[in-house]
Design an enzyme around this catalytic site. Structure first.
Site, PDB file in Angstrom:
ATOM      1  N   LEU A 127     -18.871  31.717 -21.919  1.00  0.00           N
ATOM      2  CA  LEU A 127     -20.329  31.856 -21.963  1.00  0.00           C
ATOM      3  C   LEU A 127     -20.987  30.628 -21.354  1.00  0.00           C
ATOM      4  O   LEU A 127     -20.766  29.499 -21.789  1.00  0.00           O
ATOM      5  CB  LEU A 127     -20.807  32.048 -23.409  1.00  0.00           C
ATOM      6  CG  LEU A 127     -22.280  32.461 -23.575  1.00  0.00           C
ATOM      7  CD1 LEU A 127     -22.450  33.328 -24.825  1.00  0.00           C
ATOM      8  CD2 LEU A 127     -23.199  31.249 -23.672  1.00  0.00           C
ATOM      9  N   HIS A 231     -18.039  20.126 -28.563  1.00  0.00           N
ATOM     10  CA  HIS A 231     -18.875  19.331 -27.659  1.00  0.00           C
ATOM     11  C   HIS A 231     -20.316  19.420 -28.155  1.00  0.00           C
ATOM     12  O   HIS A 231     -20.730  20.462 -28.675  1.00  0.00           O
ATOM     13  CB  HIS A 231     -18.761  19.911 -26.247  1.00  0.00           C
ATOM     14  CG  HIS A 231     -19.385  19.085 -25.184  1.00  0.00           C
ATOM     15  ND1 HIS A 231     -20.749  19.106 -24.932  1.00  0.00           N
ATOM     16  CD2 HIS A 231     -18.848  18.211 -24.281  1.00  0.00           C
ATOM     17  CE1 HIS A 231     -21.014  18.288 -23.936  1.00  0.00           C
ATOM     18  NE2 HIS A 231     -19.889  17.734 -23.519  1.00  0.00           N
TER      19      HIS A 231
END
Length: 338
Positions: A127, A231
């Protein structure tokens, strides 16, 4: 007209390549390599061409398009069954407890064990939303469209589903986890290993990665601190996965240590709550915000619109109907927006 999510076509290669250059590294499913992206599109075309049959190792690539301009502004991928042609490796974080009677002490050591436990699962991944479009709910549309696609083609997917989140990457584009563990065995930096994996697959892991458990206490502090952390740009994605019912169960990515989230496919919120109804009318006014999808395989389209119940069917807003090509008396899948 509303943005739509649709199947990718060979003409989308240039769009995917331009987006891949914006990922910042560590994004295995969207490498900035034209040949690798073309191979993904070819594999996706084959999957869209197979009309029926049992679960196989397939890949569907979807894109987010602005119909008014024809611009592709995002992409996502759905894998039907990972680990069938090549092993699907993860690290499993566990604890070994040992007791010394002489010292009257109990020691608990965290260990990383290389595993293929998640082999056979379906996967949502790849994505990416263009940085200029990260507002207005387009990320939500792109992410949740995958679940409506799975619901529409349920027989093509496994009973368990996973999502790998990118791990911590430093300012130089390196991975503290990779540098503290796998990099010591492979003799290459994280960027090179990640690119090699994106293009050639995981087999080199099987060839070179040590098979014995790794005590985390032997890793540098920077590597230990990165285990199971997403992240910073992926924190919102992790929260969205949690709202869908995914959980982190101590599986982490072998490259960057990012968390792998898992769920039972039929218990994913957007899959479980999706409903199929006949469109009894198309109107401009009223209704609740929802994700709406129509069609199967190459005809699949998904967008956001207004839906309200009417007898045994629904009334669909005009913009949404136009975006996905829905007509009165036709069937659509929909799930509430949240």
């Amino acid at each position: 007209m509303s943005h739509i999510v649709r199947p990718a076509t060979p003409d989308d290669l240039k769009h995917l390549y331009e987006m891949a250059k914006l990922t910042g590294g560590g994004f295995t499913n969207l490498p900035p390599d034209r040949d690798a992206l073309q191979a993904k599109l070819d594999r996706s075309e084959a999957a869209f061409s197979r009309a029926e049959g049992p679960v196989e190792d397939e890949l569907f690539v979807l894109v987010l398009e602005n119909p008014d301009t024809g611009e592709v502004r995002g992409t996502c991928q759905v894998f039907t069954q990972v680990g069938q042609k090549h092993p699907f490796y993860s690290y499993r974080l566990g604890t070994l407890t040992q007791h010394s009677r002489e010292l009257s002490r109990t020691f608990r050591a965290e260990m990383l064990t290389l595993t293929t436990d998640l082999e056979g699962s379906s996967e949502v991944g790849g994505l990416f939303l263009h940085p200029q479009e990260r507002a207005g709910g387009l990320g939500m549309l792109l992410a949740r469209s995958r679940y409506l696609f799975i619901r529409t083609h349920r027989a093509r997917f496994a009973d368990r589903i996973l999502a790998e989140l990118r791990g911590v990457i430093d300012e130089a584009g390196g991975s503290p986890f990779w540098d503290g563990l796998a990099g010591r065995f492979f003799g290459m930096n994280f960027q090179d290993a990640d690119q090699f994996n994106a293009i050639h697959g995981h087999q080199f892991i099987a060839d070179l990665m040590p098979k014995h458990p790794i005590y985390t206490a032997m890793l540098p502090e920077t590597a230990r601190a990165a285990i199971g952390l997403p992240h910073p740009s992926g924190r919102a994605a992790m929260r969205m996965l949690e709202r869908e019912g995914f959980r982190y169960e101590n599986y982490v990515d072998i490259f960057d240590g990012g968390p792998t989230m898992t769920a039972l496919t039929d218990q994913v919120r957007s899959i479980r709550d999706a409903r199929e109804h006949r469109v009894v009318a198309i109107d401009r006014d009223g209704g609740e915000e929802a994700l709406v999808a129509r069609g199967t395989l190459r005809d699949f389209r998904c967008t956001c619109g207004l839906v309200r119940e009417a007898g045994d069917g629904i009334v669909l807003s005009r913009d949404a109907a136009a975006a996905i090509g829905a007509e009165e008396d036709g069937a659509v899948w929909h799930v509430a927006r949240w």
